[in-house]
Design a protein around this motif. Structure first.
Motif, PDB file in Angstrom:
ATOM      1  N   THR A 111      35.053  39.232  43.427  1.00 46.79           N
ATOM      2  CA  THR A 111      36.151  39.756  42.547  1.00 46.79           C
ATOM      3  C   THR A 111      36.268  41.534  42.687  1.00 46.79           C
ATOM      4  O   THR A 111      36.713  42.013  41.765  1.00 46.79           O
ATOM      5  CB  THR A 111      36.052  39.212  41.235  1.00 46.79           C
ATOM      6  N   GLU A 112      35.546  41.925  43.635  1.00 46.17           N
ATOM      7  CA  GLU A 112      35.651  43.364  43.772  1.00 46.17           C
ATOM      8  C   GLU A 112      35.338  44.178  42.790  1.00 46.17           C
ATOM      9  O   GLU A 112      36.055  45.200  42.162  1.00 46.17           O
ATOM     10  CB  GLU A 112      37.034  43.566  44.460  1.00 46.17           C
ATOM     11  N   HIS A 113      33.979  43.912  42.121  1.00 51.93           N
ATOM     12  CA  HIS A 113      33.745  45.111  41.157  1.00 51.93           C
ATOM     13  C   HIS A 113      32.468  45.871  42.008  1.00 51.93           C
ATOM     14  O   HIS A 113      31.972  45.625  43.028  1.00 51.93           O
ATOM     15  CB  HIS A 113      32.723  44.182  39.999  1.00 51.93           C
ATOM     16  N   THR A 133      36.499  52.938  44.292  1.00 51.31           N
ATOM     17  CA  THR A 133      36.711  51.648  45.078  1.00 51.31           C
ATOM     18  C   THR A 133      35.532  50.839  44.817  1.00 51.31           C
ATOM     19  O   THR A 133      34.403  51.485  44.558  1.00 51.31           O
ATOM     20  CB  THR A 133      36.758  52.120  46.551  1.00 51.31           C
ATOM     21  N   LYS A 166      41.552  35.887  41.758  1.00 47.62           N
ATOM     22  CA  LYS A 166      41.401  37.435  42.032  1.00 47.62           C
ATOM     23  C   LYS A 166      40.723  37.180  43.561  1.00 47.62           C
ATOM     24  O   LYS A 166      40.827  38.291  44.403  1.00 47.62           O
ATOM     25  CB  LYS A 166      40.182  37.831  41.196  1.00 47.62           C
ATOM     26  N   VAL A 167      39.826  36.161  44.008  1.00 49.51           N
ATOM     27  CA  VAL A 167      39.353  35.953  45.369  1.00 49.51           C
ATOM     28  C   VAL A 167      40.431  36.219  46.461  1.00 49.51           C
ATOM     29  O   VAL A 167      40.540  36.469  47.144  1.00 49.51           O
ATOM     30  CB  VAL A 167      38.476  34.578  45.099  1.00 49.51           C
ATOM     31  N   TYR A 199      32.340  41.174  53.285  1.00 51.84           N
ATOM     32  CA  TYR A 199      32.430  42.186  52.618  1.00 51.84           C
ATOM     33  C   TYR A 199      33.118  43.253  53.253  1.00 51.84           C
ATOM     34  O   TYR A 199      32.329  43.675  54.435  1.00 51.84           O
ATOM     35  CB  TYR A 199      31.068  42.701  51.886  1.00 51.84           C
ATOM     36  N   GLU A 207      43.455  37.050  45.924  1.00 53.82           N
ATOM     37  CA  GLU A 207      44.186  38.361  46.092  1.00 53.82           C
ATOM     38  C   GLU A 207      43.027  39.612  46.850  1.00 53.82           C
ATOM     39  O   GLU A 207      43.824  40.580  47.145  1.00 53.82           O
ATOM     40  CB  GLU A 207      44.463  38.939  44.825  1.00 53.82           C
ATOM     41  N   GLY A 208      41.977  39.163  47.049  1.00 59.03           N
ATOM     42  CA  GLY A 208      41.179  40.245  47.518  1.00 59.03           C
ATOM     43  C   GLY A 208      41.136  40.593  49.080  1.00 59.03           C
ATOM     44  O   GLY A 208      41.680  39.751  49.651  1.00 59.03           O
ATOM     45  N   MET A 209      40.494  41.629  49.325  1.00 59.89           N
ATOM     46  CA  MET A 209      40.572  42.188  50.718  1.00 59.89           C
ATOM     47  C   MET A 209      39.837  41.192  51.659  1.00 59.89           C
ATOM     48  O   MET A 209      39.977  40.995  52.895  1.00 59.89           O
ATOM     49  CB  MET A 209      40.001  43.379  50.960  1.00 59.89           C
TER      50      MET A 209
END
Length: 1862
Positions: free
Chosen positions: A232-234, A282, A418-419, A262, A421-423
């Motif tokens: 979830t991009e933390h 980031t 969230k996953v 990643y 929507e993630g990169m």
């Protein structure tokens, strides 16, 4: 094939350029020196070789090895294997470092990871410098690198006879395969051998043991939270003292994320110099040496994993969403099974012999297998949500996130959202979405094993088996050849690093290495490229995702029946069976809450939309639009279930013809939904349509193919088609390829044009004037780059300038909305066209086209809007006019509204299962007195019930605007929520025909009526008042004289009145005072009432007008004096002898309201206190409300006093005395002295209770004597509101230990208080009593208690209102939520406090001590307590007359601020509504419930007062004090200027009138015990919620407290029923919340009285008053009860009720009794609308009221004779005997002359006209035409015929004479 190593670098320690003690790395040599073309040399290697910094060391450390990872600008990773060893430093380096020895030592002490424990110090002072060998490679073969660098180091240390240049040359020229599972043996030319295995598939990561190590170091929960954090991009930071462990942990975490990659910052080992990278915004995964832990402390949003300590620290501000359940718990349990296989066997009695645990490498693969399964479950079916946008030249694929989440039922899930929507997931789609590519383990798993995983969920062993299978495959991928030949690599000997090195690492020969490299490169170029061909296949899609079960609640479970209803309704609509459809519509709208029904609706409508053009008629169109709106209202902005997507083609299909050439499509009626303004929705729709068209492009049927093959073709998905096309692509010719690319591009382009049109349809409103409204709702403005355009049209104009100049708009408003829509569409077009590869020329063309599309559409819409306005409006139900009171006028005519449910469940069916009365459709009216809603339920199954909800305008407490959905069309409309303090709530949605200006006007008028400027403009005054609203209030200067003249003859009148009343009232004798001790002799000179009044205030009596004299005497006749006289309190006599024996006197000191504005004119004070002293005493008290007597106990002779609270010290000085005190004495002292004297006088005016020598106090008892068991021990400060403070308990509880207190908070036996008491207890607020000095003689005692303030009452009432009338349906049905919110309100706690304090005072008074209640300002809680005490102590106040007297005396005369607390005027608006009086009534109600036989009045009486004290219908409760009432001339007009009987100005007068006609206020159980003092239980558990707060009647008339309106619909006249043949059933349905149950089913006694009255009327006797009948019945009962005529009087309803508390008897249903008792009275109130004239109303009332006072038994026959009468419809003419009764004002008829049974009555009050008639069919033939005449009443027309013309004339004259008499 690829190079094993790209570069070999030698890095050594070098001095820092700025001369600090820190050194820096220097690259001594690198090979090759030229960069490779395909792989430039990475920068910054020297930093990564020594991540903790370059430093000299005092001893020689063992060599270290780790692998750092560098990422270049193209996201390529370079693996840097670093082997570091130490050599003695050169002198230059040493000299540099001695300068900064201190710094160095410090750093040495810290001990980085490379400097291990000192092993062998060199010669003293010898320092060692690090040197590092580095291999740089793009391949991750850490073990090979370790061996290779180790070999080079070994050759150097051991001095082997091998050329280092050769070894390094061989290393740089070694070529190995990339993947495919090949095996390669390499040798570097030093007698070594290494085997390199490449993985089978390149896409699977290689983890070795890193995952297993990570789990060992951190544990399951920690790794899971790191896994979720990375996904979830933390930001994740690893800490460890070992660099190798940092590398492994980062590698392990990445391996877990597979199949996602990643894509953010990834630095397994971060050098110390670059620590500031950690504050990057980031996400990242970074490893840092634990030595720098301190620097990481202040990072607020970084998750820190400490590998050495095994902890993961998540900062407070970071929320890591967990995996969705049940996946989270399943994953957790499988992980524990893998990591700890013993766990399953731990509890077995006979554990199997220990099985060998998996090796670490195998365990690593098992853990990865668990996560692979997890991803397969998370992403199952993802390929069905891919949108294929382009196939050639490269596939372009988009993922439909909303559909995926909707199908999985995981919309609410934070993690998955969230996953997606993630990169990482975006990369996953572009990499794995491609339909034709090499596949790997994950593709197989997600396609084929999902069903197996679901089946295995509950079988742990099967799950474990599956995990092991996957682990085998992963292991095989990493180690394809298990029996591999052993490596053979030389290693240095043990502790070789300690031996003196023969020499420093030599400088190598660059030329030689370069030559070896060049040779190899030349050889490679000659050889053919050994490329292993990739096996590409079609990626399997797996089974389509089964919709995870409907997650809607059980209420809308879509059974087949519901879908059937939807289908039927639609077919009825299209077949034109509108009535059938209308019946089904509510059920359909309810069903459409479920997803399946919405899909079903879309499918059905698709079937009916033939040829894409379904033209409907108006009714059909309305139905279809309503159903579409209902479907869309539950769509979120993402449209995850595809409902909006399914309806989108339909809204452009269905239409209706408005006029020739003008067609309205459905889209113009469904624009109000948020989904249309969401760009993501439009993109998903666009890509979906493009996919359909691209698929069709390649599925064109070939002519030569047979049909059966073709069917198979058509079933293929777009991805299958694309896969086939990608396979064929390389075989196509260049021209063919170009042609396909062009076709696809133009397909996308045409769709873009189509969507630009569609979007303009749904975004441009039908009426441009509504544009602002639409955009604010839809949120288009938020998506604007210039968001200010909502505020200023100029801004929008400037943004859309380029476009405006083209289209040349004039109108700013249109231009604004058009500009917004153009920008929205342009932004959409830009995004989708660039993503799907539309050429730039086409894109420019689109940008030019969009404004024209929008402009054309606006022009079309103008015509549609114009025509749609001309449509005849839909037939809405007729507005029902409300019944109004006499004098009530409509201010605003009905506004069409929907009344919505307010959270009380009875109205919508609820638990009782009644009909859904709400929502109802009707209108809201505003009158001078009320806000009224009248309408009908929208649910057609309820029937023709009229729903009325109304409340007085004055009761409005809160008005707020709401945005609500109309129940029928489901459109979002503006609404209004009005809450009243009479517990009604109007939550209304305005119909669309009501403009916003009308709604605003309604609000303003309502506000104006609610808060008038002056109290004289309220309804109570404007009703038949002498004041015209325009008249100015009297100038203030006349105030003085009017009051002065009033006080003029006060004394004489008072004496007369009191004298007169002694004679007239036999019931209450003045008490004798013989038993009283004489007052002290020294007070002889005190006077009673001075006859010589101050001359300045008097005018000669002769000057008083007669009316003023009359009002003057009224003052004395008012409640206070009547009550004082009844109690035998005080005297106005001037004879001193009388004065001596009377301890108290009536003082006229306040007759001018000069001392205290809020007190009455006459006050009871001690005989011994002079009037002039009262002025001074009053200054010590707040608001000058000094202590006065208000009641005396007949038994104990103790008195009850009331006053305001005491002023705080220091404040007193501000109030200057008029006659200044003597110079030596300060004012404060003099006042408090006066106060003490006054209290002394009060005490001495009381009968002596104890021997004067004895101390009258309880303070002497030790508190131990009572402990906490005393009655008052329970009266502790509890809750926020506080209670009696603890010490009261100890002071008042002096009693025998033997009498325990009773349960329920009731006092123990009455004798529980000891006789040694103070003569006077002062009950005051804790805070106020601080300044009061205790009485030196202990004659009075202070009782400090904590009470709640008015603001707490206000706050509590607000919460009570919310609890009883929530305003919106509660989330949890059932009683629990109501009880919880009721408890939160603390209302019952306050009631408990009041009853508790009141019972305390009652006890004190009963035991002979007097009490002074002195709380707050003396007009709120004081009034409540004092009134309750009198009610509990004195049975007189429990009668109707006594209760009225109590309220008049304590509440009205003693100045409770009704106007202020009810915020009656504009001035009081800010204060808000504080229901102090209502709280008192609630307390009375609680006592009433416990003692139902002690009260003469019924509970309805309390509700009636509760309603009308805020309604402003009567003047009684209007102003704040008698002074204000006199000023307005209100106080005495009731006697003087009565205008006519029809208007009641006083609530008491109204109650009297009503009581004569109906026993509604009377309690039949009234059977008082003589002189009983009531002691109610006060615990909250004993209190009942008053049904005044909860019950509601929605039937015609609204709340039943305006009796004229509460009469039900009129009964049909008797004779019609008789003529009507078959008898009709008298049964009727009684609905909860609609009918008033007590009225529908009155109690037995009311029923009997009614029956008696009906029988009397039938017998022709004037009915008796109900009261007389009742008294007779009771008397008869008493005589029956005692044959000897003596004994205790029994009562009609008392059986064996216990003596001490008779609340246990069954008691009757309370509430307004059934219909009025006499039929003649029914006509008193016109049952029709207000149209009937007032003249007629007046005539009725005079004629019908007469019957009550009639005493004669005989019938009155003024004129009689035979007449023919035509029967009801279709009935014959009959001869009847008619009797005209002028007395009773009726025309009765009988069968014949001697008949005694009356067949029917025509009430003359209802007769409107008597006119000549004409013969009709069946009339007597022989009679002259002129003998016919008609009598027209309000109900019907009666046709009569006399025997001849003179007789007819005679009858007409008689009837008309009778009418004119009235």
């Amino acid at each position: 094939m690829a190079r094993l190593a790209d570069y070999f670098v030698l890095v050594a320690f070098g001095p820092h350029p700025r001369g600090s003690g820190e050194g820096q790395g220097q690259i001594l040599q690198r090979f090759p020196e030229k960069d490779w073309v395909d792989n430039p040399f990475p920068q910054g290697i020297e930093l990564f070789c020594q991540p903790s910094g370059w430093q000299l060391c005092a001893e020689r450390n063992p060599p270290t090895f780790f692998v750092a990872v560098l990422t270049d600008i193209n996201s390529e990773r370079h693996y840097c294997a670093c082997l570091t060893f130490w050599e003695p430093a050169e002198p230059a380096q040493e000299a540099l470092c001695t300068e900064d020895a201190a710094v160095r030592e410090e750093q040495v002490d810290e001990g980085g990871p490379v400097r291990l424990s000192p092993v062998a110090p060199g010669p003293p002072g010898q320092l060692f410098a690090p040197k590092t060998l580095v291999l740089v490679s793009r391949l991750d073969h850490a073990e090979v690198f370790r061996n290779s660098l180790g070999l080079i180091y070994t050759i150097h240390v051991e001095g082997l006879n091998v050329g280092l240049e050769n070894v390094i040359g061989n290393l740089l020229t070694c070529i190995i395969p990339l993947a495919g599972g090949s095996q390669r043996t390499i040798s570097l030319g030093a007698g070594d051998r290494q085997v390199i295995q490449t993985p089978l598939t390149d896409s699977l990561p290689i983890s070795r043991c890193s995952v297993a190590l990570l789990f060992r170091q951190l544990g399951i929960a920690n790794v899971l939270s790191l896994f979720c954090a990375a996904l979830t991009e933390h930001k994740v930071l690893f800490l460890s003292r070992s660099y190798q462990r940092l590398s492994d942990a980062c590698r392990g975490l990445l391996a877990l994320l597979f199949p996602l990659r990643y894509s953010f910052t990834y630095v397994p080992i971060l050098p110390a110099q670059l620590l500031e990278v950690l504050s990057t915004p980031t996400p990242f995964i970074i490893g840092v040496n634990a030595a720098f832990q301190a620097e990481t402390q202040e990072l607020l949003d970084v998750i820190v994993a400490d590998l050495d300590g095994g902890t993961v620290t998540v900062p407070e501000c970071v929320h890591i969403p967990p995996l969705p359940e049940p996946l989270h718990s399943q994953t957790h349990s499988v992980l524990s099974m893998v990591l700890d296989p013993e766990l399953e066997l731990a509890d077995l009695a006979f554990p199997p012999p220990t099985t060998s645990a998996s090796s670490l490498k195998m365990q690593d693969k098992e853990l990865r297998a668990v996560f692979l399964r997890l991803f397969a479950q998370l992403l199952q079916g993802y390929r069905w949500c891919l949108h294929l946008v382009r196939i050639h030249p490269e596939p372009v694929i988009r993922f439909h996130k909303a559909a995926f989440l909707g199908q999985r039922g995981l919309l609410e899930d934070d993690f998955l959202m969230k996953v997606l929507e993630g990169m990482a997931f975006a990369g996953f789609v572009s990499e794995r979405g491609v339909p034709y590519r090499p596949t790997d383990l994950f593709d197989e798993l997600v396609a084929h094993d999902v069903a197996r995983m679901r089946a295995d969920e509950h079988h742990p062993q099967r799950v474990l088996h599956h995990v092991k299978e996957l682990a085998e495959q992963l292991y095989k991928n990493e180690n394809p050849y298990p029996a591999v030949a052993m490596h053979k690599v030389q290693r240095p000997g043990e502790a070789s690093h300690l031996r003196r090195a023969p020499r420093p690492f030599p400088r190598l020969d660059e030329g030689m290495v370069q030559w070896i490299v060049d040779q190899a490169t030349a050889k490679m170029q000659g050889a053919p490229p050994a490329v292993k061909a990739e096996r590409r296949t079609t990626v399997p899609s797996g089974p389509p995702m089964t919709a995870i079960l409907e997650r809607s609640s059980g209420l809308h479970g879509n059974s087949a029946r519901r879908l059937e209803v939807v289908r039927n309704c639609i077919s009825y609509v299209f077949e034109g069976k509108m009535l059938e459809a209308k019946k089904l519509l509510p059920a359909v709208l309810r069903a459409l809450k479920g997803r399946a029904a919405r899909r079903c609706l879309a499918q059905e409508l698709h079937l009916h939309a033939q040829q894409n053009r379904a033209v409907l008629d108006h009714q059909q169109f309305d139905f279809v639009v309503r159903m579409m709106n209902c479907c869309l209202q539950d769509c979120t902005s993402l449209d995850e279930h595809g409902i909006a997507a399914a309806l989108l083609p339909l809204v452009t299909a269905f239409c209706r013809k408005l006029s020739p050439g003008v067609t309205q499509f459905a889209y113009s009626c469904v624009q109000e939904h948020v989904v249309w303004s969401t760009p993501q929705f439009w993109e998903a729709m666009f890509y979906g349509d493009v996919q359909t068209h691209i698929r069709a492009l390649y599925l064109e049927p070939a002519e030569d193919r047979d049909p059966s093959q073709q069917v198979g073709e058509d079933e293929r998905s777009a991805l299958d088609v694309a896969s086939e096309q990608r396979r064929l692509w390389p075989t196509l010719s260049r021209e063919k390829q170009q042609e396909l690319v062009q076709k696809e591009e133009s397909t996308v382009f045409s769709q873009a044009i189509h969507y630009a049109n569609r979007m303009s349809y749904l975004l441009l409103p039908l009426d441009a004037s509504k544009s602002r409204l639409l955009r604010e709702r839809a949120g288009l403005g938020d998506l604007e780059s210039a968001s200010n355009s909502l505020v200023t049209s100029s801004m929008a104009g400037s943004v859309a300038e380029s476009y405006d100049t083209e289209s040349g708009f004039e109108d700013a408003e249109t231009c604004d909305v058009a500009g917004t829509v153009v920008r929205f569409i342009n932004r959409f077009v830009d995004k989708v066209c660039t993503e799907s590869g539309v050429t730039s020329d086409h894109l420019k063309g689109l940008h030019v086209m969009v404004p024209d599309i929008v402009q054309m559409h606006i022009e079309t819409l103008e015509a549609v809007h114009r025509e749609s306005k001309r449509l005849p409006p839909i037939q809405k139900p007729k507005l029902l006019r409300p019944h109004l009171l006499p004098g009530e006028e409509c201010v605003l005519d009905g506004l069409r509204v929907y009344l919505l449910p307010d959270g009380r469940e009875e109205g919508v069916g609820g638990s009782a299962g009644g009909p859904a009365l709400l929502p109802a459709e009707g209108a809201v009216f505003l009158t001078t007195y009320r806000v009224i809603f009248t309408g009908m339920p929208t649910d057609p199954l309820v029937g023709e019930q009229v729903v009325v909800r109304s409340f007085p305008v004055a009761a409005l407490t809160k008005e707020k605007r709401v945005s609500v959905q109309t129940p029928v069309d489901q459109l979002l409309q503006d609404g209004l929520q009005l809450r009243s303090c009479t517990f009604q709530l109007l939550k209304m949605a305005f119909d669309e025909e009501v403009g916003s200006d009308s709604a605003e006007l309604f609000r303003k008028q309502l506000h104006k009526l609610r808060y008038p400027q002056d109290v004289r403009t309220t309804f109570a005054f404007s009703l038949g008042s002498a004041h015209t609203p325009g008249r100015q209030p009297r100038a203030t200067k006349d105030k003085g004289p009017s009051i002065r003249t009033l006080s003029r003859s006060l004394m004489k009148n008072a004496k007369k009145t009191i004298g007169r009343q002694y004679i007239t009232r036999k019931k209450y004798n003045p008490p004798s005072w013989e038993q009283r001790g004489q007052p002290p002799e020294d007070q002889e000179d005190e006077i009673s009432v001075s006859e010589e009044l101050e001359p300045s205030t008097l005018t000669p009596t002769s000057a008083l007008k007669p009316s003023e004299r009359m009002t003057m005497s009224s003052l004395v006749e008012r409640a206070c004096c009547r009550d004082y006289q009844r109690l035998g309190l005080g005297t106005l006599s001037s004879s001193l002898s009388r004065a001596k024996s009377e301890p108290f006197r009536i003082s006229p000191v306040n007759r001018m309201y000069a001392i205290c504005r809020s007190y009455p004119g006459l006050l009871i004070v001690p005989q011994s206190v002079q009037d002039n002293a009262l002025q001074r005493v009053s200054r010590c008290y707040r608001q000058n409300r000094f202590p006065v007597v208000c009641w005396r106990s007949g038994r104990s002779r103790a008195v009850l006093l009331r006053s305001g609270g005491l002023h705080g010290k220091g404040v007193v000085g501000l109030f200057k005395a008029q006659n200044a005190p003597s110079p030596g004495q300060s004012q404060a002292d003099s006042s408090s002295l006066e106060q003490e004297k006054y209290l002394q006088a009060v005490v001495s005016s009381m009968p002596r209770l104890a021997d004067s020598s004895g101390r009258n106090t309880l303070s002497g008892f030790s508190s131990a004597h009572m402990g906490g068991h005393g009655k008052w021990g329970s009266v502790r400060a509890s809750g926020r509101s506080g209670g009696l403070s603890g010490d009261v308990g100890s002071r008042l509880a002096g009693r025998d230990m033997l009498a325990p207190p009773q349960a329920n908070g009731a006092p123990p036996d009455p004798g529980f208080l000891r006789p040694q008491r103070a003569a006077l207890y002062i009950i005051g607020d804790k805070a106020q009593l601080k300044g009061v000095r205790p009485d030196p003689l202990q004659q009075w005692e202070l009782v400090p208690i904590e009470v709640f303030e008015a603001r707490q009452v206000k706050a509590s009432f607000k919460k009570l209102l919310k609890a009883c009338v929530p305003g919106c349906p509660t989330t949890e049905p059932g009683p629990a939520s109501f009880l919880r919110s009721l408890e939160d309100s603390e209302w019952l706690t306050q009631i408990h406090k009041l009853l508790q304090v009141s019972v305390l005072v009652v006890e004190l008074l009963d035991s002979g001590s007097s009490v002074l209640v002195s709380l707050e300002d003396g007009w709120d809680i004081t009034t409540q307590v004092v009134s309750l005490v009198q009610l509990l102590s004195d049975p007189f106040y429990r009668t109707l007359e006594g209760f009225r007297l109590l309220v008049e005396k304590e509440w009205l005369s003693f100045g409770h601020r009704f106007s202020h607390r009810g915020s009656h005027t504009l001035a009081g608006q800010s204060g808000g509504f504080t229901p102090v009086f209502l709280q008192f009534l609630d307390c009375v109600h609680q006592v009433h419930v416990q003692f139902p036989m002690e009260f003469e009045f019924s509970p309805f009486y309390l509700k009636f007062l509760g309603y009308h004290h805020v309604s402003r219908r009567f003047r009684t409760f209007l102003l704040d004090s008698d002074y204000e009432r006199i000023e307005l001339g209100l106080l005495y007009e009731e006697k003087g200027e009565r205008r006519g009987p029809q208007v009641c100005r006083s609530v008491w007068e109204y109650v009297d009138r009503l009581s004569k006609r109906t026993p509604v206020f009377y309690n039949y159980m009234y059977a008082p015990e003589d002189a009983e003092v009531l002691r109610p239980y006060s615990n909250v558990s004993n209190l009942k919620v008053w049904d005044f707060y909860t019950e509601e009647t929605l039937a015609e008339g609204g709340p039943p407290y305006d009796w004229e309106l509460a009469q039900g619909p009129p009964e049909p006249p008797e004779e019609e029923r008789l003529d009507g043949g078959a008898p009709q059933s008298r049964r009727r349905v009684v609905w909860p919340c609609y009918d008033s149950r007590p009225r529908a089913q009155p109690d037995a006694i009311s029923r009997l009285l009614e029956e008696l009255q009906r029988l009397e009327t039938e017998l022709g006797r004037p009915p008796e008053r109900w009261k007389d009948t009742w008294e007779r019945a009771k008397a008869a009962q008493r005589l029956e009860g005692r044959p000897d005529g003596r004994g205790a009087p029994s009562s009609l309803l008392v059986s064996s009720v216990p003596h001490h508390r008779r609340s246990l008897g069954v008691y009757l249903q309370e509430g307004p009794v059934g219909s009025t008792l006499s039929l003649s009275l029914d006509s008193d109130h016109s049952s029709g609308s207000t149209a009937s004239s007032s003249r007629q109303a007046a005539r009725r009332s005079t004629s019908t009221l007469y019957s009550q006072f009639q005493t004669a038994e005989s019938e009155n026959r003024s004129y009689e004779g035979t007449l023919y009468k035509k029967g009801a419809f279709m009935k014959p003419w009959k001869a009847r005997w008619f009797v005209l009764d002028k007395t009773k004002h009726q025309l009765r008829y009988y069968d014949h002359r001697v008949d005694t049974e009356c067949k029917g009555v025509i009430d003359l009050a209802e007769v409107e006209a008597v006119a000549p008639g004409t013969p009709t069919m069946g009339a007597p033939k022989t009679v002259d035409e002129k003998a016919f005449f008609d009598v027209k009443t309000t109900r019907r027309v009666y046709n009569f015929c006399a025997q001849d013309v003179p007789a007819a004339q005679q009858w007409v004259d008689q009837i008309q004479g009778c009418l004119s008499d009235a």
